[in-house]
Structure formats: structure tokens, C-alpha cells
Design a protein around this motif. Sequence first.
Motif, PDB file in Angstrom:
ATOM      1  N   GLY A 290      -9.257  -3.664  -0.522  1.00  0.00           N
ATOM      2  CA  GLY A 290     -10.339  -3.392  -1.465  1.00  0.00           C
ATOM      3  C   GLY A 290     -10.188  -4.316  -2.656  1.00  0.00           C
ATOM      4  O   GLY A 290     -10.511  -5.493  -2.606  1.00  0.00           O
TER       5      GLY A 290
ATOM      6  N   ASN B 274      -8.297   7.452  -0.044  1.00  0.00           N
ATOM      7  CA  ASN B 274      -7.217   8.198  -0.704  1.00  0.00           C
ATOM      8  C   ASN B 274      -7.658   9.558  -1.221  1.00  0.00           C
ATOM      9  O   ASN B 274      -7.025  10.561  -0.947  1.00  0.00           O
ATOM     10  CB  ASN B 274      -6.660   7.366  -1.866  1.00  0.00           C
ATOM     11  CG  ASN B 274      -5.755   6.252  -1.372  1.00  0.00           C
ATOM     12  OD1 ASN B 274      -4.663   6.513  -0.895  1.00  0.00           O
ATOM     13  ND2 ASN B 274      -6.217   5.015  -1.443  1.00  0.00           N
TER      14      ASN B 274
ATOM     15  N   THR C 182     -13.394   7.811 -10.751  1.00  0.00           N
ATOM     16  CA  THR C 182     -11.985   7.630 -11.084  1.00  0.00           C
ATOM     17  C   THR C 182     -11.958   7.252 -12.562  1.00  0.00           C
ATOM     18  O   THR C 182     -12.990   6.863 -13.122  1.00  0.00           O
ATOM     19  CB  THR C 182     -11.367   6.507 -10.236  1.00  0.00           C
ATOM     20  OG1 THR C 182     -12.259   5.389 -10.227  1.00  0.00           O
ATOM     21  CG2 THR C 182     -11.132   6.971  -8.821  1.00  0.00           C
TER      22      THR C 182
ATOM     23  N   THR D 208     -12.349  -0.111  -5.355  1.00  0.00           N
ATOM     24  CA  THR D 208     -13.463  -0.159  -4.409  1.00  0.00           C
ATOM     25  C   THR D 208     -13.788   1.222  -3.842  1.00  0.00           C
ATOM     26  O   THR D 208     -12.930   2.112  -3.779  1.00  0.00           O
ATOM     27  CB  THR D 208     -13.178  -1.118  -3.235  1.00  0.00           C
ATOM     28  OG1 THR D 208     -12.068  -0.616  -2.485  1.00  0.00           O
ATOM     29  CG2 THR D 208     -12.906  -2.537  -3.716  1.00  0.00           C
TER      30      THR D 208
ATOM     31  N   GLY E 163     -14.412   1.913  -0.691  1.00  0.00           N
ATOM     32  CA  GLY E 163     -13.614   2.156   0.518  1.00  0.00           C
ATOM     33  C   GLY E 163     -12.166   2.494   0.185  1.00  0.00           C
ATOM     34  O   GLY E 163     -11.550   3.323   0.850  1.00  0.00           O
ATOM     35  N   GLY E 164     -11.633   1.867  -0.866  1.00  0.00           N
ATOM     36  CA  GLY E 164     -10.235   2.110  -1.251  1.00  0.00           C
ATOM     37  C   GLY E 164     -10.024   3.516  -1.769  1.00  0.00           C
ATOM     38  O   GLY E 164      -9.071   4.196  -1.380  1.00  0.00           O
TER      39      GLY E 164
ATOM     40  N   TYR F 286       0.448  11.751  -4.223  1.00  0.00           N
ATOM     41  CA  TYR F 286      -0.894  11.156  -4.080  1.00  0.00           C
ATOM     42  C   TYR F 286      -0.639   9.657  -4.008  1.00  0.00           C
ATOM     43  O   TYR F 286       0.159   9.149  -4.794  1.00  0.00           O
ATOM     44  CB  TYR F 286      -1.727  11.554  -5.303  1.00  0.00           C
ATOM     45  CG  TYR F 286      -3.155  11.037  -5.343  1.00  0.00           C
ATOM     46  CD1 TYR F 286      -3.962  11.048  -4.204  1.00  0.00           C
ATOM     47  CD2 TYR F 286      -3.705  10.557  -6.526  1.00  0.00           C
ATOM     48  CE1 TYR F 286      -5.269  10.598  -4.253  1.00  0.00           C
ATOM     49  CE2 TYR F 286      -5.016  10.102  -6.582  1.00  0.00           C
ATOM     50  CZ  TYR F 286      -5.788  10.124  -5.446  1.00  0.00           C
ATOM     51  OH  TYR F 286      -7.086   9.673  -5.494  1.00  0.00           O
TER      52      TYR F 286
HETATM   53  P1  FAD Z   1      -6.666  -1.191  -2.017  1.00  0.00           P
HETATM   54  O1  FAD Z   1      -5.445  -1.075  -2.825  1.00  0.00           O
HETATM   55  O2  FAD Z   1      -7.142  -2.551  -1.741  1.00  0.00           O
HETATM   56  O3  FAD Z   1      -6.488  -0.396  -0.648  1.00  0.00           O
HETATM   57  C1  FAD Z   1      -5.907   0.890  -0.614  1.00  0.00           C
HETATM   58  C2  FAD Z   1      -5.766   1.389   0.827  1.00  0.00           C
HETATM   59  O4  FAD Z   1      -7.061   1.643   1.349  1.00  0.00           O
HETATM   60  C3  FAD Z   1      -5.125   0.374   1.770  1.00  0.00           C
HETATM   61  O5  FAD Z   1      -4.408   1.054   2.764  1.00  0.00           O
HETATM   62  C4  FAD Z   1      -6.312  -0.322   2.376  1.00  0.00           C
HETATM   63  O6  FAD Z   1      -6.010  -0.876   3.651  1.00  0.00           O
HETATM   64  C5  FAD Z   1      -7.325   0.806   2.463  1.00  0.00           C
HETATM   65  N1  FAD Z   1      -8.697   0.335   2.326  1.00  0.00           N
HETATM   66  C6  FAD Z   1      -9.221  -0.442   1.354  1.00  0.00           C
HETATM   67  N2  FAD Z   1     -10.533  -0.618   1.569  1.00  0.00           N
HETATM   68  C7  FAD Z   1     -10.836   0.068   2.690  1.00  0.00           C
HETATM   69  C8  FAD Z   1     -12.022   0.265   3.431  1.00  0.00           C
HETATM   70  N3  FAD Z   1     -13.179  -0.281   3.077  1.00  0.00           N
HETATM   71  N4  FAD Z   1     -11.967   1.031   4.554  1.00  0.00           N
HETATM   72  C9  FAD Z   1     -10.803   1.597   4.956  1.00  0.00           C
HETATM   73  N5  FAD Z   1      -9.646   1.421   4.300  1.00  0.00           N
HETATM   74  C10 FAD Z   1      -9.665   0.678   3.176  1.00  0.00           C
HETATM   75  N6  FAD Z   1      -7.091   6.608  -8.321  1.00  0.00           N
HETATM   76  C11 FAD Z   1      -7.719   7.759  -8.595  1.00  0.00           C
HETATM   77  O7  FAD Z   1      -7.949   8.572  -7.697  1.00  0.00           O
HETATM   78  N7  FAD Z   1      -8.130   8.043  -9.866  1.00  0.00           N
HETATM   79  C12 FAD Z   1      -7.951   7.181 -10.895  1.00  0.00           C
HETATM   80  O8  FAD Z   1      -8.345   7.475 -12.011  1.00  0.00           O
HETATM   81  C13 FAD Z   1      -7.293   5.956 -10.631  1.00  0.00           C
HETATM   82  N8  FAD Z   1      -7.103   5.046 -11.603  1.00  0.00           N
HETATM   83  C14 FAD Z   1      -6.478   3.881 -11.335  1.00  0.00           C
HETATM   84  C15 FAD Z   1      -6.291   2.947 -12.349  1.00  0.00           C
HETATM   85  C16 FAD Z   1      -5.663   1.745 -12.091  1.00  0.00           C
HETATM   86  C17 FAD Z   1      -5.492   0.752 -13.210  1.00  0.00           C
HETATM   87  C18 FAD Z   1      -5.180   1.473 -10.797  1.00  0.00           C
HETATM   88  C19 FAD Z   1      -4.451   0.194 -10.510  1.00  0.00           C
HETATM   89  C20 FAD Z   1      -5.337   2.386  -9.768  1.00  0.00           C
HETATM   90  C21 FAD Z   1      -5.986   3.597 -10.032  1.00  0.00           C
HETATM   91  N9  FAD Z   1      -6.197   4.543  -9.031  1.00  0.00           N
HETATM   92  C22 FAD Z   1      -6.850   5.711  -9.312  1.00  0.00           C
HETATM   93  C23 FAD Z   1      -5.650   4.315  -7.695  1.00  0.00           C
HETATM   94  C24 FAD Z   1      -6.672   3.756  -6.726  1.00  0.00           C
HETATM   95  O9  FAD Z   1      -7.562   4.775  -6.348  1.00  0.00           O
HETATM   96  C25 FAD Z   1      -5.986   3.203  -5.503  1.00  0.00           C
HETATM   97  O10 FAD Z   1      -5.272   2.080  -5.862  1.00  0.00           O
HETATM   98  C26 FAD Z   1      -6.925   2.939  -4.364  1.00  0.00           C
HETATM   99  O11 FAD Z   1      -6.153   2.402  -3.328  1.00  0.00           O
HETATM  100  C27 FAD Z   1      -8.118   2.051  -4.656  1.00  0.00           C
HETATM  101  O12 FAD Z   1      -7.785   0.736  -4.928  1.00  0.00           O
HETATM  102  P2  FAD Z   1      -8.467  -0.481  -4.141  1.00  0.00           P
HETATM  103  O13 FAD Z   1      -9.911  -0.274  -3.985  1.00  0.00           O
HETATM  104  O14 FAD Z   1      -7.992  -1.696  -4.829  1.00  0.00           O
HETATM  105  O15 FAD Z   1      -7.820  -0.323  -2.698  1.00  0.00           O
END
Ligand code: FAD
Length: 504
Positions: free
Chosen positions: A76, A155, A142, A148, A150-151, A459
Motif C-alpha cells: 500500500g 488490518n 484512521t 491505503t 487496502g492496507g 494489533y
Molecule cells: P502496507 O504497509 O503497505 O501493507 C500492510 C499489509 O497489508 C501488508 O501485508 C500488505 O501486503 C497488505 N496490503 C496492502 N495493500 C493491500 C491490498 N490492496 N490488498 C490486500 N493486502 C494489502 N492504523 C490504524 O488502524 N489507525 C491509525 O490511526 C493508524 N495510524 C498510523 C499512523 C502512522 C504514521 C503509521 C505509519 C501507521 C498508522 N496505522 C494506523 C497503521 C496502518 O494502518 C498500517 O500500517 C496499515 O498496514 C496501512 O498501511 P499501508 O496502507 O501503508 O499498508
Amino acid sequence: MMLAYMDRAAAAATERDALELTVVTADAAECAAAKDFGGLVSARPAAVVRPASADDVASAIRAAARTTHLTVAARGNGHSVAGQAMSDGGLVLDMRARRLQMKLVSPGGGGAAFADVPGGALWEEVLHWAVSNHGLAPASWTDYLRLTVGGTLSNGGVSGQSFRYGPQVSNVVELEVVTGEGECRVCSPSSHPDLFFAVLGGLGQFGVITRARIPLSPAPRTVRWARVVYASFAEYAADAEWLVTRPSESAFDYVEGFAFVRSDDPVNGWPSVPIPAGARFDPSLLPAGEPGPLLYCLEVALYQHQQQQPDDVDERMGEMMRRLKYVRGLEYAADVGYVEFLSRVNRVEEEARRSGSWDAPHPWLNLFVSARDIADFDRAVLAGMLADGIDGPMLIYPMLKSKWDPNTSVALPEGEVFYLVALLRFCPGGGAAAAEELVAQNGAIVDACRRNGYDFKTYFPHYRAEADWARHFGPNWARFLDRKARYDPLAILAPGQKIFARTP
Ligand code: FAD
């Protein structure tokens, strides 16, 4: 086909032939995919694929399936902290490649509005698109929006709205998913429901989300945002739990909170509390009889819609605040625009980028801890092991299990009321040794939770041993295994979660 992926070594040439995909060399993309926000682990992929459609995702997965060893990780925005979006020597799908095709839909013509958004869209992009073009918005967010769709759906997706509107996995009505067998399916609670629920909170194990349908409602105009301070955790928790269990018509729209230290440290101490900018914290107002090392800040917000009068908001706000047992004099409030409220963490990002701590390692630990054990947890962990703070926010706020659908793959504690505890460590000056020490401390915290018999779950879990995963999912581990066998039998997807090994 708009597939572009990057080779790095002669050894990859054979793989490319097997994959039958177009190759474009761009080492920078490979390097980016080898890192994440955590900055603790690194795994270099064989190639990065930039899918322009669900068909491209399906082609990449099918191509990987034709080999004996390749895995596929959807990436994501790479905001994981333990390599969850990486694929060591495999393919990384850059889901951000197809992010801007959003559509307003109203299926069935009943007037309900939904956003069809690509899996790689940032929540920030969804917010701006929905509010500016349609005056509408999703209900569940969030804290930080540069994540993203999807990300977070893989979770949970939680914030201060979760207690009332449910987490993001409870705020989606349809998904387009490409399974580990390269099949593209549209699923919902009524069509392929098992796949729909498997994917939600499924840690990317069962399919790649290429599109999500998110319910929309009229966007609030402004937000009354308030913070109050407690010297006693018992009073803080009692008030927070009272607020999240009130009937919707007399509840806040958002309830969060955090622990902070009794000092003038700008990150961990009392300067982290006052809003708006320029407001000051007067420590002389703190009661003398509460000797604990930490203080607690409860943060609430009430939305104001177009048709509402400011007096309504004053009255509802006053009615709830009056009953809270916070330290009088240590209360803060600001009226801000809705988009500004939801974008509040962007300012933290800007400051952290300026100071360099955004790019430092982030050994974060996120837990869900049952209300039954939260006072003990506070005593042993926050006010015990972490009494000096953690160089970053220590969020601690309650939400309700009944707002989560038990059919999703998310693992939750047993109790109806549980707290998100987020130890968002920034590692200033962060050498590898310092980061490792903090990772070890995170391990010690999880061990303490187990030893003390707390009702808790991690989590964003990142276990290595199968026994830990089995314990994490508890009675639903068998369901998780069954879903894996059904939707990704070769264990191609999301190898960075380290749950399953690729079947040759
Ligand atoms: P990635 O880190 O790129 O991916 C996470 C996982 O999801 C990986 O296993 C990846 O393979 C999988 N994935 C990604 N895209 C897809 C897709 N389209 N389909 C299937 N699988 C996919 N979380 C909360 O719940 N609440 C918050 O307030 C919150 N605040 C945050 C603040 C910061 C500064 C950060 C760094 C993170 C925060 N998070 C929060 C955590 C965040 O939800 C996770 O990091 C989540 O993984 C989303 O990030 P990403 O979209 O970059 O996903």
C-alpha cells in the motif's frame, strides 16, 4: 498490458521469461519496496509490478504461481513497521500505481451513496475527493490518512470514531479481490461472503483488494474538538468508558486519549496537550495528592452539520463535559473544519520530517487490551516499564467489540470494551542498537501481558512461530487455515507477514 517491473540481476532473467511480463529497469522502485515506515527490516524483491488494473494483479499472481518459489506482496503505502508489505526475492505490487479512479455510486437507486475506490488510494485522497466533489464522507477513519484503503482494510483501521461508527472493516459493503489463485471476484456480505470477511483484517493472506465500496454520508461542516486532563487513571478510564457506551444520540463522534509524562518535554510532556496552537498548560493546577508518574489526556470531538446551530453543539458538549471528572482548569477546545480535524496528524508528520525522526526507525507496538485488565496494564506497563515516556505518543482509548463483525479475520480480546494501546515510538538519533533495545522492550511488554494473564491481542501482529499465530487467532486459527487453503493454497500472498511458507 501495463505491467512494468524492475529486474536487478541476471538470475532474474529466467524468472522474467517464466512470468511473460514486460520489464522496465528502475532500481529506485525496488529499493523503496525493500523498506517500510518501521525501518527495522529490509527485504529486496526480485521485481516491482505497477498494476493498472485488477487483471494486471491477476496476471502477476498467476505468473508467480507458475514458478515454484515466487511470492507476491501487495504494497500500500509501506507504512507497516515489520516488513509486512515486503517480498524477499519475490514480486511486490505497487498498489499506489492505480489510485485516482474514484467513483460515486448509488446501487439500487435507494438514495444511499457509496464511493468505489481503488485498493491503493490513500484515505486522504478519498477524503478530499468525497468532500470537495460531493459534500460526503466515510464515517470511519484512521488518525493518519496517508495509509491505503487496502492496507487498513487488511488490518482493521481504527481511530476515535471506532467506538461509535465501527472500525474501517465494518464500513465497507463490497470488495473486488484477486485471490492467491489469480481469480478476480466481487464479494460482499451476500455474495461470496466467506471471501469478503476473510479478506477484512486478513493481513493480505487471502487476496489483493483492488477495489472497495465505502458508504458515504453528508460531511460535517465543523468539529468542536476538546481535550481534558486527568491525574488518576481510574477516573480517566471510567469517564472514557462512560463516553463510549452512551447511546448514539447523546454521544460524541470521536473519543480518544493518551498518556503523557509530568514534564515539559515537547513530545511526551504537557506541551503535547493544549489545543489550539498557543494555548498553555499550567501544571500548578494538578492535584497534589496523585503521585503517579503519568497524566492522561481525554480527547473528544462533536461534529457540526450544515443545518445545526452552534448553540446545539454548545449544549450537547456542555451536557457531557459537565459530568466528567477531569482536573478543572486543564481543559482545551477548538473549533476546526472537518477536513482540518481529520488531517491533524499531517502537522506531526511535517514536524517529524523536519527533525529527522520520521525517517528514523519506528519500533511501534499496538495492542488491544480488554477493559478488565486495563488498570493493571496501566500500572505494570505504562506507569511501570514506560514511566519516563517513549519519545512518541502513548495512545490509550476504548472501543466496543460489538462494532466489529466476528466473521472478519481480525483477532480481538474477549471483553466487549477493549482499549487500543499504541506505543508510537520515534527513535531520535536512532541507531540500530537503540532500536533493537526498544524492540526487545516491546517483546517484554507482550511477555508481561501473557504472564499476567491479560485478555489482549496484538494489533498489526508480527510473530514468527506458528504457535504464536495459533495463539493469536485462538479458536479462529482453524478458520484462518481453512481460508488460506481455499483462497491461496500455494501461500503466494503477503509473505512479509511470515505466517505461511510458499508451497513449491
Ligand atoms: P502496507 O504497509 O503497505 O501493507 C500492510 C499489509 O497489508 C501488508 O501485508 C500488505 O501486503 C497488505 N496490503 C496492502 N495493500 C493491500 C491490498 N490492496 N490488498 C490486500 N493486502 C494489502 N492504523 C490504524 O488502524 N489507525 C491509525 O490511526 C493508524 N495510524 C498510523 C499512523 C502512522 C504514521 C503509521 C505509519 C501507521 C498508522 N496505522 C494506523 C497503521 C496502518 O494502518 C498500517 O500500517 C496499515 O498496514 C496501512 O498501511 P499501508 O496502507 O501503508 O499498508
